[in-house]
Design a protein around this motif. Structure first.
Motif, PDB file in Angstrom:
ATOM      1  N   TYR A  48      -7.613  21.470 -13.642  1.00 45.88           N
ATOM      2  CA  TYR A  48      -6.520  20.503 -13.627  1.00 45.88           C
ATOM      3  C   TYR A  48      -6.966  19.204 -12.957  1.00 45.88           C
ATOM      4  O   TYR A  48      -7.996  19.145 -12.278  1.00 45.88           O
ATOM      5  N   ILE A  49      -6.169  18.179 -13.165  1.00 49.00           N
ATOM      6  CA  ILE A  49      -6.302  16.924 -12.426  1.00 49.00           C
ATOM      7  C   ILE A  49      -5.556  17.092 -11.111  1.00 49.00           C
ATOM      8  O   ILE A  49      -4.396  17.512 -11.098  1.00 49.00           O
ATOM      9  N   LYS A  50      -6.210  16.771 -10.009  1.00 44.30           N
ATOM     10  CA  LYS A  50      -5.545  16.795  -8.700  1.00 44.30           C
ATOM     11  C   LYS A  50      -4.963  15.419  -8.429  1.00 44.30           C
ATOM     12  O   LYS A  50      -5.692  14.429  -8.380  1.00 44.30           O
ATOM     13  N   HIS A  51      -3.649  15.354  -8.273  1.00 44.96           N
ATOM     14  CA  HIS A  51      -2.948  14.076  -8.114  1.00 44.96           C
ATOM     15  C   HIS A  51      -2.381  13.981  -6.701  1.00 44.96           C
ATOM     16  O   HIS A  51      -1.422  14.673  -6.367  1.00 44.96           O
ATOM     17  N   TYR A  52      -2.980  13.126  -5.873  1.00 43.23           N
ATOM     18  CA  TYR A  52      -2.537  12.966  -4.490  1.00 43.23           C
ATOM     19  C   TYR A  52      -1.554  11.803  -4.404  1.00 43.23           C
ATOM     20  O   TYR A  52      -1.864  10.720  -3.934  1.00 43.23           O
ATOM     21  N   THR A  53      -0.350  12.071  -4.899  1.00 46.48           N
ATOM     22  CA  THR A  53       0.689  11.055  -4.927  1.00 46.48           C
ATOM     23  C   THR A  53       1.520  11.121  -3.653  1.00 46.48           C
ATOM     24  O   THR A  53       1.598  12.160  -3.001  1.00 46.48           O
ATOM     25  N   HIS A  54       2.142  10.010  -3.288  1.00 46.06           N
ATOM     26  CA  HIS A  54       3.017   9.972  -2.106  1.00 46.06           C
ATOM     27  C   HIS A  54       2.324  10.612  -0.897  1.00 46.06           C
ATOM     28  O   HIS A  54       2.797  11.594  -0.329  1.00 46.06           O
ATOM     29  N   ARG A  55       1.194  10.025  -0.517  1.00 50.92           N
ATOM     30  CA  ARG A  55       0.381  10.607   0.548  1.00 50.92           C
ATOM     31  C   ARG A  55       1.055  10.511   1.912  1.00 50.92           C
ATOM     32  O   ARG A  55       0.811  11.317   2.794  1.00 50.92           O
ATOM     33  N   ASP A  56       1.881   9.478   2.103  1.00 50.36           N
ATOM     34  CA  ASP A  56       2.617   9.326   3.358  1.00 50.36           C
ATOM     35  C   ASP A  56       3.852   8.480   3.070  1.00 50.36           C
ATOM     36  O   ASP A  56       3.992   7.891   1.988  1.00 50.36           O
ATOM     37  N   LEU A  57       4.736   8.394   4.043  1.00 51.69           N
ATOM     38  CA  LEU A  57       5.986   7.681   3.828  1.00 51.69           C
ATOM     39  C   LEU A  57       5.768   6.194   3.577  1.00 51.69           C
ATOM     40  O   LEU A  57       6.478   5.574   2.781  1.00 51.69           O
ATOM     41  N   ALA A  58       4.790   5.601   4.252  1.00 48.53           N
ATOM     42  CA  ALA A  58       4.526   4.177   4.071  1.00 48.53           C
ATOM     43  C   ALA A  58       4.136   3.864   2.630  1.00 48.53           C
ATOM     44  O   ALA A  58       4.644   2.916   2.023  1.00 48.53           O
ATOM     45  N   SER A  59       3.231   4.671   2.055  1.00 49.32           N
ATOM     46  CA  SER A  59       2.815   4.424   0.670  1.00 49.32           C
ATOM     47  C   SER A  59       3.952   4.712  -0.302  1.00 49.32           C
ATOM     48  O   SER A  59       4.066   4.054  -1.351  1.00 49.32           O
ATOM     49  N   MET A  60       4.790   5.684   0.025  1.00 48.68           N
ATOM     50  CA  MET A  60       5.950   5.979  -0.810  1.00 48.68           C
ATOM     51  C   MET A  60       6.887   4.777  -0.878  1.00 48.68           C
ATOM     52  O   MET A  60       7.345   4.372  -1.950  1.00 48.68           O
ATOM     53  N   LEU A  61       7.156   4.164   0.282  1.00 51.16           N
ATOM     54  CA  LEU A  61       8.052   3.011   0.327  1.00 51.16           C
ATOM     55  C   LEU A  61       7.444   1.815  -0.393  1.00 51.16           C
ATOM     56  O   LEU A  61       8.134   1.106  -1.137  1.00 51.16           O
ATOM     57  N   ASP A  62       6.151   1.588  -0.182  1.00 49.75           N
ATOM     58  CA  ASP A  62       5.484   0.469  -0.852  1.00 49.75           C
ATOM     59  C   ASP A  62       5.568   0.615  -2.371  1.00 49.75           C
ATOM     60  O   ASP A  62       5.824  -0.360  -3.097  1.00 49.75           O
ATOM     61  N   LYS A  63       5.340   1.832  -2.849  1.00 49.21           N
ATOM     62  CA  LYS A  63       5.371   2.077  -4.284  1.00 49.21           C
ATOM     63  C   LYS A  63       6.774   1.859  -4.851  1.00 49.21           C
ATOM     64  O   LYS A  63       6.945   1.275  -5.921  1.00 49.21           O
ATOM     65  N   THR A  64       7.784   2.303  -4.102  1.00 45.75           N
ATOM     66  CA  THR A  64       9.164   2.133  -4.563  1.00 45.75           C
ATOM     67  C   THR A  64       9.542   0.661  -4.624  1.00 45.75           C
ATOM     68  O   THR A  64      10.174   0.207  -5.587  1.00 45.75           O
TER      69      THR A  64
END
Length: 257
Positions: free
Chosen positions: A160-176
């Motif tokens: 499979y492809i390993k997808h390291y999404t939403h690694r921390d809250l800061a990156s989650m907020l930036d992406k949103t």
């Protein structure tokens, strides 16, 4: 002869690019489509042997199409910079490349998502990521892009492809913050029905239910709850931006009438 080209989409990912490129080391060439990163992403990619093409656009499809035009391989494998290929999937792809004949124009690969560190999500996705170049006509769709393939599509069920999404809250907020604007504009330009109070509750509840119940996020414990609540929050922000666009348009119409 170049059998396999690996194509990576990047932007400001200096902490991810090395692992991503390393997982594609079995490719004959690696192409990086970089959205004018302001960190060392492009520099590191070049140092690791990749060919880097700077290109900026909000459209993921256009980025992938640029990779298609630049790739020299008979086959193309697409990755995002926060993804890596498992050893089992590498072996499966190698077996396909060694076949003298192949009835498929493309393959769907399994993708396993990891949230907030190494918390493994219960449900695996399947995505079209491996293509015979001559059969991949184009990518289309600005944000949730899709491929247009001339031929049948097979499945690779090993690895499979390993997808390291939403690694921390800061990156989650930036992406949103980044993508909610684009999502809202796409909905606005497609004449989405005017937002009213009850639509907010519907999209929030639907997003939470899909993540926590349908995808079994509850099995991941606290990380699953946090991720599911964030999915609901992300939908709220997207539709709040849509409401704002609609309100601004309404006010402008009133002023000019």
């Amino acid at each position: 002869m170049i059998k396999l080209s690996g194509v990576i989409l990047t932007k400001n990912a200096e902490n991810l690019i090395a692992d991503c490129i390393d997982s594609l080391s079995f490719c004959d060439e690696i192409i990086v489509i970089d959205d004018y990163s302001t960190d060392r992403t492009a520099e590191l990619a070049k140092h690791l042997g990749a060919t880097v093409y700077p290109y900026t656009t909000d459209s993921f499809a256009k980025r992938r199409n640029l990779g298609l035009s630049k790739a020299k391989g008979k086959w193309i494998l697409y990755l995002d910079v926060d993804e890596q290929i498992s050893p089992e999937l590498i072996n499966a792809i190698r077996s396909i490349l060694e076949r003298k004949k192949d009835i498929f124009a493309a393959y769907r690969l399994q993708r396993k998502n990891f949230y907030l560190g190494n918390n493994e999500w219960p449900v695996m996705e399947k995505l079209e990521r491996l293509f015979r170049k001559s059969k991949l006509e184009e990518w289309y769709g600005d944000l949730h892009e899709s491929s247009r393939v001339n031929g049948d599509i097979g499945d690779i069920n090993e690895g499979y492809i390993k997808h390291y999404t939403h690694r921390d809250l800061a990156s989650m907020l930036d992406k949103t913050i980044q993508w909610s604007r684009i999502e809202a504009e796409l909905r606005y330009n497609s004449n989405h029905p005017r937002m009213s109070w009850w639509r907010f509750f519907r999209v929030i509840v639907t997003a939470f239910y899909d993540s926590y119940v349908r995808q079994k996020g509850y099995k991941v414990g606290t990380a699953g709850l946090v991720e599911s609540m964030f999915q609901a929050y992300s939908m709220f922000i997207t539709y709040a931006r849509l409401w704002e666009l609609q309100q601004n348009s309404k006010e402008m119409s009133a002023k000019t009438s």
